[in-house]
Design a protein around this motif. Structure first.
Motif, PDB file in Angstrom:
ATOM      1  N   SER A  69     -28.616 -26.178  53.425  1.00 20.46           N
ATOM      2  CA  SER A  69     -29.630 -25.679  52.489  1.00 20.46           C
ATOM      3  C   SER A  69     -30.477 -26.837  51.977  1.00 20.46           C
ATOM      4  O   SER A  69     -30.553 -27.093  50.787  1.00 20.46           O
ATOM      5  CB  SER A  69     -28.956 -24.942  51.338  1.00 20.46           C
ATOM      6  OG  SER A  69     -28.038 -25.779  50.669  1.00 20.46           O
ATOM      7  N   ILE A  70     -31.103 -27.531  52.902  1.00 22.97           N
ATOM      8  CA  ILE A  70     -31.947 -28.664  52.527  1.00 22.97           C
ATOM      9  C   ILE A  70     -33.219 -28.639  53.348  1.00 22.97           C
ATOM     10  O   ILE A  70     -33.195 -28.341  54.551  1.00 22.97           O
ATOM     11  CB  ILE A  70     -31.202 -30.010  52.724  1.00 22.97           C
ATOM     12  CG1 ILE A  70     -32.118 -31.199  52.432  1.00 22.97           C
ATOM     13  CG2 ILE A  70     -30.582 -30.130  54.093  1.00 22.97           C
ATOM     14  CD1 ILE A  70     -31.428 -32.548  52.440  1.00 22.97           C
ATOM     15  N   VAL A  71     -34.322 -28.917  52.685  1.00 23.08           N
ATOM     16  CA  VAL A  71     -35.626 -29.022  53.334  1.00 23.08           C
ATOM     17  C   VAL A  71     -36.256 -30.337  52.881  1.00 23.08           C
ATOM     18  O   VAL A  71     -36.242 -30.643  51.692  1.00 23.08           O
ATOM     19  CB  VAL A  71     -36.544 -27.843  52.945  1.00 23.08           C
ATOM     20  CG1 VAL A  71     -37.904 -27.978  53.592  1.00 23.08           C
ATOM     21  CG2 VAL A  71     -35.901 -26.526  53.314  1.00 23.08           C
ATOM     22  N   VAL A  72     -36.780 -31.089  53.829  1.00 21.82           N
ATOM     23  CA  VAL A  72     -37.376 -32.384  53.512  1.00 21.82           C
ATOM     24  C   VAL A  72     -38.820 -32.404  53.984  1.00 21.82           C
ATOM     25  O   VAL A  72     -39.122 -31.961  55.091  1.00 21.82           O
ATOM     26  CB  VAL A  72     -36.608 -33.533  54.217  1.00 21.82           C
ATOM     27  CG1 VAL A  72     -37.223 -34.880  53.870  1.00 21.82           C
ATOM     28  CG2 VAL A  72     -35.135 -33.505  53.842  1.00 21.82           C
ATOM     29  N   ARG A 121     -30.397 -25.110  42.104  1.00 18.27           N
ATOM     30  CA  ARG A 121     -31.306 -25.760  43.042  1.00 18.27           C
ATOM     31  C   ARG A 121     -31.704 -27.139  42.542  1.00 18.27           C
ATOM     32  O   ARG A 121     -31.729 -27.379  41.338  1.00 18.27           O
ATOM     33  CB  ARG A 121     -32.580 -24.916  43.211  1.00 18.27           C
ATOM     34  CG  ARG A 121     -32.366 -23.684  44.092  1.00 18.27           C
ATOM     35  CD  ARG A 121     -33.560 -22.750  44.049  1.00 18.27           C
ATOM     36  NE  ARG A 121     -33.584 -22.010  42.812  1.00 18.27           N
ATOM     37  CZ  ARG A 121     -34.605 -21.952  41.971  1.00 18.27           C
ATOM     38  NH1 ARG A 121     -35.737 -22.611  42.253  1.00 18.27           N
ATOM     39  NH2 ARG A 121     -34.546 -21.272  40.855  1.00 18.27           N
ATOM     40  N   PHE A 138     -36.070 -30.372  48.968  1.00 22.39           N
ATOM     41  CA  PHE A 138     -35.632 -29.145  48.311  1.00 22.39           C
ATOM     42  C   PHE A 138     -34.187 -28.890  48.708  1.00 22.39           C
ATOM     43  O   PHE A 138     -33.853 -28.937  49.890  1.00 22.39           O
ATOM     44  CB  PHE A 138     -36.477 -27.951  48.760  1.00 22.39           C
ATOM     45  CG  PHE A 138     -37.937 -28.110  48.504  1.00 22.39           C
ATOM     46  CD1 PHE A 138     -38.448 -27.994  47.228  1.00 22.39           C
ATOM     47  CD2 PHE A 138     -38.812 -28.383  49.555  1.00 22.39           C
ATOM     48  CE1 PHE A 138     -39.814 -28.127  46.994  1.00 22.39           C
ATOM     49  CE2 PHE A 138     -40.173 -28.527  49.329  1.00 22.39           C
ATOM     50  CZ  PHE A 138     -40.676 -28.400  48.047  1.00 22.39           C
ATOM     51  N   LEU A 139     -33.374 -28.551  47.743  1.00 20.94           N
ATOM     52  CA  LEU A 139     -31.948 -28.402  47.990  1.00 20.94           C
ATOM     53  C   LEU A 139     -31.490 -27.131  47.304  1.00 20.94           C
ATOM     54  O   LEU A 139     -31.759 -26.936  46.119  1.00 20.94           O
ATOM     55  CB  LEU A 139     -31.253 -29.620  47.389  1.00 20.94           C
ATOM     56  CG  LEU A 139     -29.814 -29.938  47.692  1.00 20.94           C
ATOM     57  CD1 LEU A 139     -29.568 -30.005  49.177  1.00 20.94           C
ATOM     58  CD2 LEU A 139     -29.465 -31.279  47.054  1.00 20.94           C
ATOM     59  N   GLY A 140     -30.805 -26.284  48.037  1.00 19.94           N
ATOM     60  CA  GLY A 140     -30.275 -25.091  47.408  1.00 19.94           C
ATOM     61  C   GLY A 140     -30.589 -23.844  48.189  1.00 19.94           C
ATOM     62  O   GLY A 140     -31.495 -23.833  49.025  1.00 19.94           O
ATOM     63  N   ARG A 185     -36.245 -28.797  58.354  1.00 18.82           N
ATOM     64  CA  ARG A 185     -34.958 -28.199  57.985  1.00 18.82           C
ATOM     65  C   ARG A 185     -34.038 -28.226  59.194  1.00 18.82           C
ATOM     66  O   ARG A 185     -34.442 -27.818  60.269  1.00 18.82           O
ATOM     67  CB  ARG A 185     -35.253 -26.756  57.572  1.00 18.82           C
ATOM     68  CG  ARG A 185     -34.095 -25.994  57.102  1.00 18.82           C
ATOM     69  CD  ARG A 185     -34.517 -24.754  56.340  1.00 18.82           C
ATOM     70  NE  ARG A 185     -33.520 -24.519  55.325  1.00 18.82           N
ATOM     71  CZ  ARG A 185     -33.539 -23.527  54.461  1.00 18.82           C
ATOM     72  NH1 ARG A 185     -34.538 -22.702  54.458  1.00 18.82           N
ATOM     73  NH2 ARG A 185     -32.579 -23.383  53.585  1.00 18.82           N
TER      74      ARG A 185
END
Lengths: 347, 347, 347, 347
Positions: A274-277, D255, D266-268, A286
């Motif tokens: 559950s991570i997007v960079v 999050r 973004f995490l969560g 992702r």
């Protein structure tokens, strides 16, 4: 109920996992520690090295290199068959005759006739035969089925399911006579999902297959395909669509879409964490789902748990030999369609 | 270049939109205000009321109820044909003979022979014939094509495309002889996308269709289907898959997936607004895409703009009559396959 | 109603855009072609070159380099003020005295007192003063407000809003006396959203700011911050949270989250196109939103359209000078908090 | 290495879980079955009924209602402290004196001084003291930290973290003297994440809190807040932002967003299952994450496993008493800020 089980020490089911490969060890670890009322007794693998490594890792002390010896072991009440498909029929029939319950990995067998023999043997012996379509035990799949049954999308019209694996096929898969191809190896699950969600049997299939990612073996294995697209008709008129692929390289990809008369269900998850960079390249990035082992981790445990519960409760398993056989029939029909270029009807 | 155009008043293209329905008005509004070097001159509709309403809304002052009169209008350089499909051939051929350039809505015509006549007429007359596959002008589709061409997913193996519309079909669609069914009405775009992304021609199709959502007209129109699943083979071995549906009720749904030897592209957006709401029901809720008019709004303008630019620059349009014809051929083959239950080869 | 307008040619509003920069041209293009009952008469820019370029691009023939001359132009009924903030007060007051309606870009002015003068001038002159908080005209924001008002999330507790821009700040922004910093330049919108969704006034703020991405100008502009985090209290006890940043480099990022007593609303879109690509790196990649011009394209048009409609209908604009002033007050308070390190109460 | 452990039976760590509530049982189940080189010996709960129920469920045979007796049990090498926070200090100090290693649930204690005593006691006794910030063991959090360390987003500028729980607070939480409020109960994790990702200590906080969802206890517990927004400054200038809430009703929401000089993370995950359903209401609906038990299931096991590994390997735990203490300091500062309405500096 759990109390009742605990009171009766006989109710603990002794388990032997036949086949100490990757999937076999997943089952073995679950039965070793996390499946209530199960006790992992032994593993079987023709390779002594593999068997020894497995029992060390599992912290148990019994293994066999010959499955027939395991079938004589009175501590073993049930076997999990995780061998190459070509051995399934022989082992399951023998296990049934020895009075062992059977959890059989997919695909069930090489052809419909083998399935019939396996089913008959288990019925005669009065043992449980459960097919390892673990997606039926996945929370999201179960919720999808619940939504379908609740009428959330009206009546089911079309079920689409796809499975694509990231890894280079193992050499034995190239020979369709041994593997039945990707339709068997990866799409057995999709076929089962189509049947489960449509609640109808597939009556007609058309499939096209090609070898796009393993071109170096085209001459040796001209029939091999690593990508397949299949359209199905159900006996009640519903529609089905499957695609499958091996060695797609970008990740493990398994998704289902159910179109109803009034709605749609999307099922599946393509990301792993559950991570997007996002960075200077202005891209949201992702990680793609890496493996079925991540995606269906919980489902395997639920499947193993329900196998034991169905034995102890004396009820039918949630996925039966009949389910396994029907999937094999569709695999056979699909492969015939690829070979002939024609529509193949199932009897 | 824009300066050059502006200096030559002749370079402004006079436009007439033939067919003042919903899609016709989208084109008309664009040409009225937002397409450089175009001037909306008139609209044509057999219904005087519709025509009058349209010119009032468009704030122009010329309309015709007979398209042949429009073809005599010397202020008109080009026509946009947005009538029912059955009239396309007649109108386009007449327009070409009158020396008018043509932007023709999809599907191009009722059959391959009509397409040939239209192409021949435009070639003879030396006018532009552009097919209105607006997805080719959509930013995301263009980016997908760019990614494919750049090798981001290796070589293309399988192109999947689906279009499902929310609304009850209009009565004339029930008669396949007039509409060619959903394959023509909704999936023409998908067929074009398959050809565009695969850069190959479809050589073989199998399709299954059924009427699931419009059961009340089953007796009157037994051939009508509102849901179709199609598998295609390309002449170079690539694979294609299409599904289409009318009256799905849950929203407008159009998505493409391109599987390559080394990657995958997902294309499409299912939500309408960038808002998600969660309340006491523990559900994340997001409005579904409502209409193709929302999803492809920008694409229509880009298409109309490029039509004018191709005329002024004396170059071929980005989507040609040949593209239109090839889509019609696949529609015909798909409908034959649904009717016969067999695989249909395209010559 | 549209008919009524059309009948009265006086009802067409002559527009002059003052400031021919990027945002000015967005408004100008809309008024030139797409805003009903508006006619773009002229543009003003102190740079003759910029002004000439603008009218060429807009295909109009009138420009001024001195805005006071435009205010004498009787064809001009309303001005759109898109100059640097430091000129807003002078121009708006002069425009009001000349009887011109005003659409004023954000931030409204450099301080509260200027806002008061602008509001008073417009009230005295009886002209419309609309603040250009275009997010109030964005479909998704409007839907969020509608959901809030409908009770979908219970009562509002906390409104969070952030705006981060990708580009290097323009040099004039470094001087807080000229720009009021990112709180003014990027977060004015967020402040307005907080007030709009909370339906209460901000009574207390604490903010922390720092220069992380423009370190080379630290000595020359020690007060400059390119990243700010702010917590707000509303007079009725609700909570607010804002963050803002310049030169984040990864894309244009603008999102809102509204937490209620029983639910939550997420607002915003981080991706630009509806395409996702995955390749051998096992990453799902999606282009980040590039610019506010993409994200709020439709909102600008809706804002301009509503400006004209409010004038013609003789009603108050949807965003008033009071709204502009309240945002300026919060900017001032936030900057004081950053400077002092203390909580700042608003009177 | 695993072999080495296995050869030495002394290397199996005997575990006692103190506190047989929901979180206690999660740890107990892991140590019972899935943590290598650990053996669950006993549970402690002052309620005999709870203790008996727990050991039945865990299939072990030893429990205590008085934790001091457990500390005398020579089979127990380590304790997991999962009692209400007010008892943490007493138990941890006693456990350390008894030579037991400690895994202590968050928040560590009621105030900084208690933390100091606990740390000192464990240091004197030479036992391991690990804080149970399980998010540090979550795969996605670990990947985020890895990305930060790799420079994927440049240097960290702002860390935002939020946690909101769905359930009605338990009555003891209303008394801030016993619970330290939501900042302690739910946001301890967020505080730890801020420190971990920023690699700096928080030097200054401002927070605002209010009771929005539990109004019926406002008179009895006027200090209680169920919603809090906090802005933090780090000693090196970085920025932090936290929000927390109890009884949000829409689901469990946790999050993190990390803004760097060149990117963002973004995490969560807000959804629970990988299923989306759309029906006639034209809404995409997806189940919201239900509980931290779903979201951080794997993280708890990884945390417990690493606790044992750190003991066996004689290394420092990945999360220390110091980490626990620093979070408590921020909780205290935040609560003081809410009470005073002022910025609070940490020494």
């Amino acid at each position: 109920m759990r109390v009742a089980y605990a009171m009766n020490s006989k109710s603990e089911i002794g388990i032997c996992v036949i086949g100490a490969g990757r999937a076999g060890l997943i089952h073995a670890h679950h039965f070793r520690k996390n499946v209530p009322f199960a006790r992992l007794v032994a593993v079987v693998d023709p390779s002594q090295e593999a068997a020894e490594k497995a029992i060390h890792e599992l912290e148990i002390n019994r293994y066999y290199t010959d499955y027939t010896q395991a079938l004589d072991d009175q501590d073993i009440d049930a076997v999990v068959v995780v061998t190459p498909t070509i051995y399934h029929k022989e082992i399951v029939v023998a296990a049934a005759r020895a009075g062992k319950h059977v959890l059989c990995e997919k695909p069930m067998a090489m052809n419909e006739q083998e399935c019939d023999e396996m089913i008959a043997a288990c019925e005669s012996a009065g043992v449980t035969l459960q097919m390892a379509f673990m997606r039926r035990f996945d929370d999201s799949f179960i919720e999808a089925k619940r939504q379908i049954d609740s009428g959330a999308i009206g009546e089911v019209v079309l079920v689409k399911s796809l499975t694509r694996g990231p890894s280079k096929p193992m050499p034995w898969m190239y020979d369709l006579k041994k593997s039945n191809g990707p339709l068997a190896e990866v799409n057995s699950h999709d076929i089962d999902t189509l049947r489960w969600f449509a609640e109808s049997e597939i009556s007609e299939v058309y499939a096209t297959g090609g070898n796009f990612r393993n071109r170096e073996i085209r001459h040796e294995y001209p029939d091999f395909y690593d990508s397949v697209a299949l359209t199905a008709k159900f006996s009640d008129g519903k529609q089905g669509s499957i695609d499958g692929a091996l060695y797609v390289q970008y990740g493990y990809d398994s998704r289902v879409e159910v179109v109803g008369t009034e709605g749609v269900i999307f099922l599946g998850q393509t990301h792993e964490k559950s991570i997007v960079v996002a960075g200077r390249d202005h891209q949201l990035k992702r990680p793609f789902m890496n493996s079925w082992r991540s995606l269906f981790k919980e489902a395997y445990l639920a499947e193993d748990t329900d196998f034991i519960a169905s034995i102890l409760e004396g009820r039918n398993p949630r996925v039966t030999g009949y389910d396994g056989k029907m999937a094999v029939k569709v695999v056979e029909a699909g492969n015939r369609s690829i070979g002939s270029g024609s529509v193949v009807k199932l009897d």
